[in-house]
Design a protein around this motif. Structure first.
Motif, PDB file in Angstrom:
ATOM      1  N   THR A 160       2.423  -5.064 -11.104  1.00  0.00           N
ATOM      2  CA  THR A 160       2.622  -4.964 -12.736  1.00  0.00           C
ATOM      3  C   THR A 160       1.239  -5.604 -13.613  1.00  0.00           C
ATOM      4  O   THR A 160       1.545  -4.936 -14.616  1.00  0.00           O
ATOM      5  N   THR A 161       0.348  -6.608 -13.503  1.00  0.00           N
ATOM      6  CA  THR A 161      -0.688  -6.743 -13.644  1.00  0.00           C
ATOM      7  C   THR A 161      -2.118  -5.619 -14.164  1.00  0.00           C
ATOM      8  O   THR A 161      -2.469  -5.916 -15.119  1.00  0.00           O
ATOM      9  N   GLY A 162      -1.837  -4.991 -13.603  1.00  0.00           N
ATOM     10  CA  GLY A 162      -3.230  -3.717 -12.823  1.00  0.00           C
ATOM     11  C   GLY A 162      -4.360  -4.624 -12.464  1.00  0.00           C
ATOM     12  O   GLY A 162      -5.846  -4.093 -13.322  1.00  0.00           O
ATOM     13  N   VAL A 163      -4.775  -5.725 -12.785  1.00  0.00           N
ATOM     14  CA  VAL A 163      -6.101  -6.366 -12.329  1.00  0.00           C
ATOM     15  C   VAL A 163      -6.369  -5.843 -10.804  1.00  0.00           C
ATOM     16  O   VAL A 163      -7.579  -6.219 -10.673  1.00  0.00           O
ATOM     17  N   PHE A 164      -5.621  -5.140  -9.713  1.00  0.00           N
ATOM     18  CA  PHE A 164      -6.252  -4.848  -9.044  1.00  0.00           C
ATOM     19  C   PHE A 164      -5.366  -2.988  -8.964  1.00  0.00           C
ATOM     20  O   PHE A 164      -4.385  -2.859  -9.452  1.00  0.00           O
ATOM     21  N   PRO A 165      -6.165  -2.464  -8.003  1.00  0.00           N
ATOM     22  CA  PRO A 165      -5.808  -1.685  -7.959  1.00  0.00           C
ATOM     23  C   PRO A 165      -4.514  -0.839  -7.423  1.00  0.00           C
ATOM     24  O   PRO A 165      -4.047  -1.902  -6.550  1.00  0.00           O
ATOM     25  N   ARG A 166      -3.972  -0.083  -8.304  1.00  0.00           N
ATOM     26  CA  ARG A 166      -2.726   0.106  -7.386  1.00  0.00           C
ATOM     27  C   ARG A 166      -2.477   0.920  -6.566  1.00  0.00           C
ATOM     28  O   ARG A 166      -1.093   0.501  -5.013  1.00  0.00           O
ATOM     29  N   TRP A 167      -3.186   0.996  -5.356  1.00  0.00           N
ATOM     30  CA  TRP A 167      -3.235   1.289  -3.848  1.00  0.00           C
ATOM     31  C   TRP A 167      -3.608   0.245  -3.158  1.00  0.00           C
ATOM     32  O   TRP A 167      -2.449   0.145  -1.521  1.00  0.00           O
ATOM     33  N   TRP A 211      -2.615  -7.634   7.044  1.00  0.00           N
ATOM     34  CA  TRP A 211      -1.893  -8.655   5.568  1.00  0.00           C
ATOM     35  C   TRP A 211      -3.858  -8.975   5.727  1.00  0.00           C
ATOM     36  O   TRP A 211      -4.437  -9.373   4.577  1.00  0.00           O
ATOM     37  N   LEU A 212      -4.156  -8.901   6.769  1.00  0.00           N
ATOM     38  CA  LEU A 212      -6.018  -9.837   6.994  1.00  0.00           C
ATOM     39  C   LEU A 212      -6.680  -8.328   6.131  1.00  0.00           C
ATOM     40  O   LEU A 212      -7.928  -8.709   5.187  1.00  0.00           O
ATOM     41  N   VAL A 213      -6.164  -7.313   6.563  1.00  0.00           N
ATOM     42  CA  VAL A 213      -7.150  -5.549   6.270  1.00  0.00           C
ATOM     43  C   VAL A 213      -7.085  -5.882   4.561  1.00  0.00           C
ATOM     44  O   VAL A 213      -7.319  -5.545   3.321  1.00  0.00           O
ATOM     45  N   TRP A 214      -6.007  -6.535   3.888  1.00  0.00           N
ATOM     46  CA  TRP A 214      -5.163  -6.188   2.248  1.00  0.00           C
ATOM     47  C   TRP A 214      -5.982  -7.086   1.590  1.00  0.00           C
ATOM     48  O   TRP A 214      -6.822  -7.163   0.526  1.00  0.00           O
ATOM     49  N   VAL A 215      -6.127  -8.833   2.740  1.00  0.00           N
ATOM     50  CA  VAL A 215      -7.009  -9.776   1.849  1.00  0.00           C
ATOM     51  C   VAL A 215      -8.949  -8.790   1.057  1.00  0.00           C
ATOM     52  O   VAL A 215      -9.039  -9.221   0.277  1.00  0.00           O
ATOM     53  N   PHE A 216      -8.978  -8.500   2.563  1.00  0.00           N
ATOM     54  CA  PHE A 216     -10.393  -7.318   3.013  1.00  0.00           C
ATOM     55  C   PHE A 216     -10.368  -6.708   1.483  1.00  0.00           C
ATOM     56  O   PHE A 216     -11.409  -6.232   0.926  1.00  0.00           O
ATOM     57  N   CYS A 217      -9.644  -5.993   1.572  1.00  0.00           N
ATOM     58  CA  CYS A 217      -9.611  -4.696   0.583  1.00  0.00           C
ATOM     59  C   CYS A 217      -9.661  -5.918  -0.774  1.00  0.00           C
ATOM     60  O   CYS A 217     -10.185  -5.164  -1.859  1.00  0.00           O
ATOM     61  N   ILE A 218      -8.766  -6.693  -1.187  1.00  0.00           N
ATOM     62  CA  ILE A 218      -8.488  -7.083  -2.237  1.00  0.00           C
ATOM     63  C   ILE A 218     -10.253  -7.809  -3.296  1.00  0.00           C
ATOM     64  O   ILE A 218     -10.484  -7.734  -3.972  1.00  0.00           O
ATOM     65  N   GLY A 219     -10.376  -8.619  -1.965  1.00  0.00           N
ATOM     66  CA  GLY A 219     -11.933  -8.766  -2.203  1.00  0.00           C
ATOM     67  C   GLY A 219     -12.602  -8.084  -2.505  1.00  0.00           C
ATOM     68  O   GLY A 219     -13.841  -8.635  -3.321  1.00  0.00           O
ATOM     69  N   LEU A 220     -12.810  -6.790  -1.927  1.00  0.00           N
ATOM     70  CA  LEU A 220     -13.911  -5.711  -1.638  1.00  0.00           C
ATOM     71  C   LEU A 220     -13.927  -5.725  -3.282  1.00  0.00           C
ATOM     72  O   LEU A 220     -14.321  -5.045  -4.296  1.00  0.00           O
ATOM     73  N   THR A 221     -12.390  -5.159  -3.881  1.00  0.00           N
ATOM     74  CA  THR A 221     -12.637  -4.461  -5.331  1.00  0.00           C
ATOM     75  C   THR A 221     -12.473  -5.410  -6.224  1.00  0.00           C
ATOM     76  O   THR A 221     -12.879  -5.567  -8.042  1.00  0.00           O
ATOM     77  N   ALA A 222     -11.997  -6.594  -6.154  1.00  0.00           N
ATOM     78  CA  ALA A 222     -12.644  -8.207  -6.690  1.00  0.00           C
ATOM     79  C   ALA A 222     -14.780  -8.091  -6.762  1.00  0.00           C
ATOM     80  O   ALA A 222     -14.232  -8.016  -8.343  1.00  0.00           O
ATOM     81  N   SER A 223     -14.830  -7.856  -6.263  1.00  0.00           N
ATOM     82  CA  SER A 223     -16.275  -8.198  -6.245  1.00  0.00           C
ATOM     83  C   SER A 223     -16.647  -7.009  -7.331  1.00  0.00           C
ATOM     84  O   SER A 223     -18.323  -7.155  -7.212  1.00  0.00           O
ATOM     85  N   ARG A 224     -16.560  -5.670  -6.948  1.00  0.00           N
ATOM     86  CA  ARG A 224     -16.750  -4.506  -7.559  1.00  0.00           C
ATOM     87  C   ARG A 224     -16.646  -4.529  -9.175  1.00  0.00           C
ATOM     88  O   ARG A 224     -17.536  -3.384 -10.128  1.00  0.00           O
ATOM     89  N   GLY A 225     -16.149  -5.551  -9.098  1.00  0.00           N
ATOM     90  CA  GLY A 225     -16.181  -6.041 -11.497  1.00  0.00           C
ATOM     91  C   GLY A 225     -14.153  -5.838 -11.167  1.00  0.00           C
ATOM     92  O   GLY A 225     -13.545  -5.592 -11.182  1.00  0.00           O
ATOM     93  N   ALA A 226     -14.629  -6.198 -13.323  1.00  0.00           N
ATOM     94  CA  ALA A 226     -13.150  -5.824 -13.617  1.00  0.00           C
ATOM     95  C   ALA A 226     -12.411  -4.248 -13.518  1.00  0.00           C
ATOM     96  O   ALA A 226     -13.286  -3.587 -13.834  1.00  0.00           O
ATOM     97  N   ARG A 227     -11.103  -4.858 -13.654  1.00  0.00           N
ATOM     98  CA  ARG A 227     -10.509  -3.572 -14.088  1.00  0.00           C
ATOM     99  C   ARG A 227     -10.255  -2.697 -15.274  1.00  0.00           C
ATOM    100  O   ARG A 227     -10.575  -3.342 -15.991  1.00  0.00           O
TER     101      ARG A 227
END
Length: 245
Positions: A160-167, A211-227
């Motif tokens: 809904t928000t697009g703050v994180f990648p769709r994948w 679930w912890l893989v998801w946490v890591f992926c969110i953290g990785l994409t967040a640290s790379r910068g804004a969408r």
């Protein structure tokens, strides 16, 4: 004082969670397979032999849960900044995650109690068995239902928000489904050698690990910068707002 960068802290907390998980996994591999619960003497001896490792894992898990609280707070903040009208759903994600943390810490305390009882004392097999089963239920089906709620709402917020990648939303939806499946089959006995059993290998592979893989992926994409279309804080860009505050 400068306001902490929420994306940076989302990444830091996620990477810390991953680091703690690696340490826990390597330590657990050294403990071997737990005996059957009805093998009283063997169960007590196994608890004695692995008490130090178990206490160390619980100690590391305490820090892992603390970093998860930071991560969940960052996720909620990024969503709130992007879509304030969806804050109530982000609050569900955060609240369910906090309850999962609390349930996990209670389960850790039960497992830690069994380990401490084996240090310098002569444990009662029935007490040790009860503590292990109680921990397994919290770590298993109870935790799986909570993680399914966290993952399902996180998937909706991502789409809904697009703050994180769709994948990452697809990954969250798949994680929610696998946790719901495990919540049902996780009551299929207590044998440590059975895949579909409370506290079995399936619990880690179908519930906790995805679930912890998801946490890591969110953290990785967040640290790379804004969408695209958002600021680093998660707020949506408008035609008259083209720079990050």
């Amino acid at each position: 004082m400068k306001t902490p960068d929420v994306r940076r802290w989302a990444g830091v907390s996620a990477f810390a969670v991953a680091g703690c998980l690696v340490v826990e996994a390597l330590t657990k591999l050294s403990t071997g397979t737990r005996p059957e619960l009805d093998a009283g003497l063997a169960l007590v001896q196994h608890t004695k032999d692995t008490a130090v490792q178990d206490i160390f894992v619980i100690f590391i898990d305490t820090f892992l849960m603390a970093f998860l609280i930071v991560f969940l707070s960052c996720f909620r903040q990024l969503v709130r900044n992007a879509r304030p009208d969806l804050q109530w759903i982000a609050d569900i994600t955060f609240g369910a995650g906090i309850v999962f943390v609390a349930v996990t810490l209670v389960g850790d305390s039960m497992e830690g109690g069994a380990a401490l009882d084996a240090l310098g004392l002569e444990p009662d097999p029935s007490v040790t068995r009860a503590l292990i089963v109680g921990h397994a239920i919290m770590f298993g089906s109870t935790g799986a239902v909570l993680l399914a709620l966290v993952s399902a709402t996180a998937a909706f917020l991502t789409f809904t928000t697009g703050v994180f990648p769709r994948w990452t939303g697809v990954l969250a939806a798949a994680t929610a489904a696998s946790n719901l499946v495990w919540a049902v089959v996780g009551f299929n006995g207590t044998s440590p050698n059975a895949f579909f059993a409370v506290g079995g290998v399936g619990n880690a592979l179908l519930a906790i690990f995805p679930w912890l893989v998801w946490v890591f992926c969110i953290g990785l994409t967040a640290s790379r910068g804004a969408r695209p279309g958002t600021t680093r804080s998660g707020a949506m860009l408008t035609p008259d707002r083209e720079t990050t505050p």
